[in-house]
Design a protein around this motif. Structure first.
Motif, short mmCIF file in Angstrom:
data_model
loop_
_atom_site.label_atom_id
_atom_site.label_comp_id
_atom_site.label_asym_id
_atom_site.label_seq_id
_atom_site.Cartn_x
_atom_site.Cartn_y
_atom_site.Cartn_z
N LYS A 18 56.22 -30.76 45.61
CA LYS A 18 55.04 -30.68 46.46
C LYS A 18 55.16 -29.47 47.40
O LYS A 18 56.24 -28.87 47.52
N TYR A 58 45.26 -38.18 41.99
CA TYR A 58 45.46 -39.31 42.90
C TYR A 58 44.24 -40.23 42.94
O TYR A 58 44.02 -40.91 43.95
N LEU A 61 44.11 -43.66 44.51
CA LEU A 61 44.31 -43.79 45.97
C LEU A 61 43.04 -43.43 46.76
O LEU A 61 43.07 -43.33 47.99
N PHE A 66 44.62 -42.47 53.99
CA PHE A 66 45.32 -41.18 54.03
C PHE A 66 44.89 -40.24 52.91
O PHE A 66 45.46 -39.15 52.76
N LEU A 70 46.10 -36.46 52.30
CA LEU A 70 46.95 -36.24 51.12
C LEU A 70 46.47 -35.00 50.35
O LEU A 70 47.28 -34.15 49.95
N TYR A 73 47.34 -31.86 52.39
CA TYR A 73 48.78 -31.60 52.24
C TYR A 73 49.08 -30.99 50.87
O TYR A 73 49.73 -29.93 50.77
N ARG A 94 61.88 -41.93 38.40
CA ARG A 94 61.45 -42.68 39.60
C ARG A 94 62.67 -43.07 40.43
O ARG A 94 62.63 -43.03 41.64
N THR A 100 58.55 -44.30 47.67
CA THR A 100 57.49 -43.45 48.22
C THR A 100 57.78 -43.07 49.67
O THR A 100 57.61 -41.92 50.06
N ARG A 111 64.10 -37.93 47.54
CA ARG A 111 63.42 -38.19 48.81
C ARG A 111 64.40 -38.63 49.89
O ARG A 111 64.28 -38.25 51.05
N VAL A 118 56.71 -40.38 54.90
CA VAL A 118 55.94 -40.65 53.68
C VAL A 118 54.87 -39.58 53.41
O VAL A 118 54.51 -39.33 52.26
N SER A 119 54.38 -38.94 54.48
CA SER A 119 53.31 -37.97 54.28
C SER A 119 53.84 -36.60 53.84
O SER A 119 53.06 -35.69 53.56
N ASN A 121 56.79 -36.07 51.37
CA ASN A 121 57.94 -36.62 50.64
C ASN A 121 58.39 -35.78 49.45
O ASN A 121 59.00 -36.28 48.50
N HIS A 124 56.80 -35.42 43.39
CA HIS A 124 56.02 -36.43 42.68
C HIS A 124 56.70 -36.73 41.35
O HIS A 124 57.21 -35.83 40.70
#
Ligand code: IDP
Length: 159
Positions: A18, A58, A61, A66, A70, A73, A94, A100, A111, A118-119, A121, A124
């Motif tokens: 990210k 996403y 979501l 958020f 997201l 970001y 994973r 997350t 992570r 969390v915002s 991290n 992905h």
């Protein structure tokens, strides 16, 4: 048999570094973890992601509070998007990435080692084989995924 083992080893997942991971120069270390685990890189690109592709990525979501932040970001700078291949790669990734919320991700996970909130991290990873297929199609054209023989692959599959 070898044919089945090679087939099982063709599972693929989408991993993305990210914008915070790119800005913090973590791309190399993140790639290294997947390489050293024994997975095979079959596609990679650096992208400035649009809100369009991110909304699709996403989509589940969309109703979260958020969601807009997201998208902001995730489009704040380039992302490095990759496809990794190997036995059980979706589930294994994973675990390598961690929960997350980095506060819950153990040390030793990406992570857990590189992030705190969390915002932001860092990375992905697709959460299922079906999800991975959709995400790979969203981010890559078939021609940009390479089918190549990794000289050590006989040592990273089921025997
Ligand atoms: P995942 O990335 O571990 O699969 P998801 O629940 O699918 O987790 O959430 C996608 C992304 O949305 C997270 O990685 C994170 O960047 C962001 N996110 C999730 N929950 C929150 C939150 O409560 N606040 C801010 N961002 C969040």
């Amino acid at each position: 048999c070898l044919v089945t083992a090679l087939q099982n080893a063709r599972e693929r997942t989408l991993i993305a570094v990210k914008p915070d991971g790119v800005q913090r120069r973590l791309v190399g270390q993140i790639i290294q973890r997947f390489e050293q685990r024994g997975f095979k890189l079959v596609g990679l690109k650096m992208v400035q992601a649009s809100h369009g592709i991110l909304s699709e990525h996403y989509g589940e979501l969309r109703t979260k509070p958020f969601f807009q932040s997201l998208l902001t970001y995730m489009s704040s700078g380039p992302v490095v998007v990759m496809v990794w291949e190997g036995h059980n790669v979706v589930q294994a990734s994973r675990k390598m990435v961690g929960q997350t919320n980095p506060a819950e991700a153990p040390a030793g996970t990406i992570r857990g080692d590189f992030s705190v909130h969390v915002s932001r991290n860092v990375v992905h990873a697709s959460d299922s084989q079906e999800g991975a297929q959709k995400e790979i199609q969203l981010w890559f054209q078939g021609k940009d995924l390479l089918d190549w023989d990794c000289c050590d692959q006989i040592y990273t599959i089921e025997v």
